[in-house]
Design a protein around this motif. Structure first.
Motif, PDB file in Angstrom:
ATOM      1  N   GLY A  12       0.821  -1.207   0.000  1.00 28.21           N
ATOM      2  CA  GLY A  12       0.000   0.000   0.000  1.00 28.21           C
ATOM      3  C   GLY A  12       0.853   1.253   0.000  1.00 28.21           C
ATOM      4  N   LEU A  13       1.914   1.255   0.787  1.00 29.17           N
ATOM      5  CA  LEU A  13       2.818   2.397   0.817  1.00 29.17           C
ATOM      6  C   LEU A  13       3.525   2.560  -0.527  1.00 29.17           C
ATOM      7  CD1 LEU A  13       4.473   2.105   4.358  1.00 29.17           C
ATOM      8  CD2 LEU A  13       2.375   3.299   3.674  1.00 29.17           C
ATOM      9  N   GLN A  14       3.863   1.453  -1.147  1.00 26.78           N
ATOM     10  CA  GLN A  14       4.501   1.516  -2.461  1.00 26.78           C
ATOM     11  C   GLN A  14       3.562   2.109  -3.506  1.00 26.78           C
ATOM     12  OE1 GLN A  14       5.747  -2.529  -3.111  1.00 26.78           O
ATOM     13  NE2 GLN A  14       7.178  -2.497  -1.392  1.00 26.78           N
ATOM     14  N   ALA A  15       2.287   1.784  -3.400  1.00 23.40           N
ATOM     15  CA  ALA A  15       1.302   2.355  -4.320  1.00 23.40           C
ATOM     16  C   ALA A  15       1.201   3.863  -4.133  1.00 23.40           C
ATOM     17  CB  ALA A  15      -0.062   1.704  -4.112  1.00 23.40           C
ATOM     18  N   LEU A  16       1.200   4.317  -2.888  1.00 20.58           N
ATOM     19  CA  LEU A  16       1.167   5.755  -2.628  1.00 20.58           C
ATOM     20  C   LEU A  16       2.402   6.437  -3.203  1.00 20.58           C
ATOM     21  CD1 LEU A  16      -0.116   5.845   1.069  1.00 20.58           C
ATOM     22  CD2 LEU A  16      -1.400   6.478  -0.988  1.00 20.58           C
ATOM     23  N   ALA A  17       3.564   5.814  -3.046  1.00 20.91           N
ATOM     24  CA  ALA A  17       4.795   6.389  -3.586  1.00 20.91           C
ATOM     25  C   ALA A  17       4.716   6.508  -5.102  1.00 20.91           C
ATOM     26  CB  ALA A  17       5.994   5.549  -3.165  1.00 20.91           C
ATOM     27  N   ARG A  18       4.182   5.474  -5.750  1.00 17.29           N
ATOM     28  CA  ARG A  18       4.064   5.542  -7.209  1.00 17.29           C
ATOM     29  C   ARG A  18       3.088   6.625  -7.637  1.00 17.29           C
ATOM     30  NH1 ARG A  18       4.003  -0.133  -6.583  1.00 17.29           N
ATOM     31  NH2 ARG A  18       1.737  -0.165  -6.913  1.00 17.29           N
ATOM     32  N   GLN A 122       6.527  21.142  -4.389  1.00 15.43           N
ATOM     33  CA  GLN A 122       5.640  20.411  -3.483  1.00 15.43           C
ATOM     34  C   GLN A 122       5.573  18.934  -3.872  1.00 15.43           C
ATOM     35  OE1 GLN A 122       2.165  23.056  -4.064  1.00 15.43           O
ATOM     36  NE2 GLN A 122       2.083  23.223  -1.835  1.00 15.43           N
ATOM     37  N   ALA A 123       5.523  18.673  -5.172  1.00 17.37           N
ATOM     38  CA  ALA A 123       5.453  17.285  -5.648  1.00 17.37           C
ATOM     39  C   ALA A 123       6.738  16.522  -5.327  1.00 17.37           C
ATOM     40  CB  ALA A 123       5.178  17.264  -7.146  1.00 17.37           C
ATOM     41  N   GLU A 124       7.876  17.184  -5.455  1.00 17.90           N
ATOM     42  CA  GLU A 124       9.149  16.537  -5.110  1.00 17.90           C
ATOM     43  C   GLU A 124       9.163  16.138  -3.639  1.00 17.90           C
ATOM     44  OE1 GLU A 124      12.206  19.297  -6.020  1.00 17.90           O
ATOM     45  OE2 GLU A 124      12.043  19.058  -8.194  1.00 17.90           O
ATOM     46  N   LEU A 125       8.765  17.059  -2.777  1.00 19.59           N
ATOM     47  CA  LEU A 125       8.753  16.785  -1.342  1.00 19.59           C
ATOM     48  C   LEU A 125       7.741  15.692  -1.009  1.00 19.59           C
ATOM     49  CD1 LEU A 125       8.920  20.466  -0.061  1.00 19.59           C
ATOM     50  CD2 LEU A 125      10.727  18.761   0.147  1.00 19.59           C
ATOM     51  N   THR A 126       6.598  15.720  -1.671  1.00 22.85           N
ATOM     52  CA  THR A 126       5.559  14.725  -1.410  1.00 22.85           C
ATOM     53  C   THR A 126       6.015  13.341  -1.854  1.00 22.85           C
ATOM     54  OG1 THR A 126       3.838  16.403  -1.645  1.00 22.85           O
ATOM     55  CG2 THR A 126       3.164  14.102  -1.871  1.00 22.85           C
ATOM     56  N   THR A 127       6.693  13.265  -2.989  1.00 24.05           N
ATOM     57  CA  THR A 127       7.213  11.981  -3.462  1.00 24.05           C
ATOM     58  C   THR A 127       8.188  11.395  -2.457  1.00 24.05           C
ATOM     59  OG1 THR A 127       6.917  12.612  -5.774  1.00 24.05           O
ATOM     60  CG2 THR A 127       8.469  10.838  -5.319  1.00 24.05           C
ATOM     61  N   ALA A 128       9.102  12.221  -1.977  1.00 17.21           N
ATOM     62  CA  ALA A 128      10.062  11.742  -0.968  1.00 17.21           C
ATOM     63  C   ALA A 128       9.342  11.303   0.295  1.00 17.21           C
ATOM     64  CB  ALA A 128      11.080  12.837  -0.658  1.00 17.21           C
ATOM     65  N   ALA A 129       8.301  12.040   0.693  1.00 12.66           N
ATOM     66  CA  ALA A 129       7.567  11.692   1.912  1.00 12.66           C
ATOM     67  C   ALA A 129       6.819  10.373   1.754  1.00 12.66           C
ATOM     68  CB  ALA A 129       6.589  12.815   2.258  1.00 12.66           C
ATOM     69  N   MET A 130       6.173  10.166   0.602  1.00  9.83           N
ATOM     70  CA  MET A 130       5.436   8.926   0.406  1.00  9.83           C
ATOM     71  C   MET A 130       6.368   7.717   0.402  1.00  9.83           C
ATOM     72  SD  MET A 130       2.239   9.789   0.357  1.00  9.83           S
ATOM     73  CE  MET A 130       2.719  11.121   1.486  1.00  9.83           C
ATOM     74  N   VAL A 193      -2.428  16.831   1.350  1.00 10.05           N
ATOM     75  CA  VAL A 193      -1.667  15.603   1.599  1.00 10.05           C
ATOM     76  C   VAL A 193      -0.743  15.807   2.787  1.00 10.05           C
ATOM     77  CG1 VAL A 193       0.109  14.053   0.677  1.00 10.05           C
ATOM     78  CG2 VAL A 193      -1.785  14.775  -0.776  1.00 10.05           C
ATOM     79  N   ALA A 194      -0.042  16.937   2.815  1.00  6.67           N
ATOM     80  CA  ALA A 194       0.875  17.215   3.921  1.00  6.67           C
ATOM     81  C   ALA A 194       0.123  17.325   5.248  1.00  6.67           C
ATOM     82  CB  ALA A 194       1.651  18.496   3.643  1.00  6.67           C
ATOM     83  N   THR A 195      -1.043  17.947   5.210  1.00  7.81           N
ATOM     84  CA  THR A 195      -1.845  18.051   6.431  1.00  7.81           C
ATOM     85  C   THR A 195      -2.277  16.676   6.921  1.00  7.81           C
ATOM     86  OG1 THR A 195      -2.645  20.244   5.788  1.00  7.81           O
ATOM     87  CG2 THR A 195      -3.957  19.046   7.417  1.00  7.81           C
ATOM     88  N   GLN A 196      -2.635  15.785   5.979  1.00 14.80           N
ATOM     89  CA  GLN A 196      -2.998  14.420   6.346  1.00 14.80           C
ATOM     90  C   GLN A 196      -1.813  13.695   6.975  1.00 14.80           C
ATOM     91  OE1 GLN A 196      -6.190  13.273   5.889  1.00 14.80           O
ATOM     92  NE2 GLN A 196      -5.665  11.415   7.020  1.00 14.80           N
ATOM     93  N   VAL A 197      -0.637  13.884   6.407  1.00 16.73           N
ATOM     94  CA  VAL A 197       0.562  13.281   6.984  1.00 16.73           C
ATOM     95  C   VAL A 197       0.807  13.840   8.387  1.00 16.73           C
ATOM     96  CG1 VAL A 197       3.080  13.085   6.796  1.00 16.73           C
ATOM     97  CG2 VAL A 197       1.643  12.726   4.779  1.00 16.73           C
ATOM     98  N   GLY A 198       0.615  15.149   8.540  1.00 17.08           N
ATOM     99  CA  GLY A 198       0.778  15.745   9.869  1.00 17.08           C
ATOM    100  C   GLY A 198      -0.174  15.138  10.886  1.00 17.08           C
ATOM    101  N   SER A 199      -1.413  14.884  10.450  1.00 14.88           N
ATOM    102  CA  SER A 199      -2.382  14.250  11.339  1.00 14.88           C
ATOM    103  C   SER A 199      -1.929  12.841  11.731  1.00 14.88           C
ATOM    104  CB  SER A 199      -3.738  14.183  10.636  1.00 14.88           C
ATOM    105  OG  SER A 199      -4.679  13.444  11.388  1.00 14.88           O
ATOM    106  N   ILE A 200      -1.361  12.108  10.764  1.00 14.26           N
ATOM    107  CA  ILE A 200      -0.868  10.768  11.057  1.00 14.26           C
ATOM    108  C   ILE A 200       0.279  10.825  12.045  1.00 14.26           C
ATOM    109  CG2 ILE A 200       0.228   8.717  10.064  1.00 14.26           C
ATOM    110  CD1 ILE A 200      -1.224   9.421   7.426  1.00 14.26           C
ATOM    111  N   ILE A 201       1.194  11.786  11.863  1.00 15.83           N
ATOM    112  CA  ILE A 201       2.326  11.918  12.762  1.00 15.83           C
ATOM    113  C   ILE A 201       1.846  12.133  14.195  1.00 15.83           C
ATOM    114  CG2 ILE A 201       4.258  13.440  13.394  1.00 15.83           C
ATOM    115  CD1 ILE A 201       4.683  13.933  10.386  1.00 15.83           C
ATOM    116  N   VAL A 202       0.840  13.002  14.348  1.00 10.66           N
ATOM    117  CA  VAL A 202       0.318  13.294  15.682  1.00 10.66           C
ATOM    118  C   VAL A 202      -0.328  12.046  16.290  1.00 10.66           C
ATOM    119  CG1 VAL A 202      -1.414  14.621  16.959  1.00 10.66           C
ATOM    120  CG2 VAL A 202       0.026  15.750  15.250  1.00 10.66           C
TER     121      VAL A 202
END
Length: 205
Positions: A12-18, A122-130, A193-202
């Motif tokens: 699932g994480l790999q799919a998000l990265a792609r 933003q897309a570069e940072l998001t790709t690295a994050a996923m 997307v970043a806000t969702q990641v922030g929510s997950i981190i919390v």
């Protein structure tokens, strides 16, 4: 970070990265479109459609993994939210390409390129994050930087619309502002997307 006691499915994480990679590729295709002649518009727009189709296929694969995996790397609602936001971003980028083709926008204001530059970052940072969702502790800087870029994108869009109103006829304003709106919408999706990641981190801390 919570200690995880059982091995987890990472497909699932790999799919998000792609999916994030397709968005980044889409920004590159759009950069080509902004610099292309009208004769190249159709082929480049078709490239965007293929990238969007690949994103949709990965989203479907993600949903399948969520249904069939006993242990997911993140809560199902978070995986779904990230996948939906990423897939919708690809759709928005395809829409931007179609606007360029349909309106024959072979000359666009420089500030539209500024919008795309911010979106591409933003897309570069998001790709690295996923690619690093299994290491949430490393993603706080990503979260904050994408939010900062989102504010910059909003400001750029407001200035662009004001400039377009002053410099162009109503018909030309409509064409350019519609394209600018697509880029602004895609940037807001990256921020979501970043806000969702922030929510997950919390939640996972």
């Amino acid at each position: 970070m919570k200690l995880r006691l059982f091995p987890q499915e990472t497909a699932g994480l790999q799919a998000l990265a792609r999916m994030a990679e397709q968005i980044l590729a889409g920004t590159h295709t759009l950069a080509e479109l902004l610099g292309a002649g009208r004769g190249d518009f159709a082929a480049l727009t078709e490239t965007l459609r293929r990238q969007d189709a690949a994103s949709t296929a990965d989203f479907a694969a993600l949903l399948t993994r969520m249904r069939t995996s006993f242990i997911n790397p993140l809560p199902r609602e978070d995986l779904y939210a990230l996948g939906r936001l990423l897939n919708e971003t690809s759709e928005i980028l395809t829409g931007a390409g179609e606007i360029i083709e349909l309106y024959a926008l072979d000359r666009t204001p420089a500030r539209i390129s500024d919008q795309l530059e911010i979106l591409s970052r933003q897309a570069e940072l998001t790709t690295a994050a996923m690619r690093n969702l299994n290491d949430l502790d490393s993603l706080e800087d990503y979260w904050l930087e994408v939010l900062r870029l989102g504010k910059r994108a909003d400001h750029t869009h407001r200035v662009l619309v004001a400039e377009l109103l002053e410099a162009h006829s109503p018909a030309t304003f409509t064409k350019y502002s519609t394209l600018a709106g697509q880029f602004a919408a895609a940037s807001r999706q990256m921020r979501a997307v970043a806000t969702q990641v922030g929510s997950i981190i919390v939640k996972e801390s």
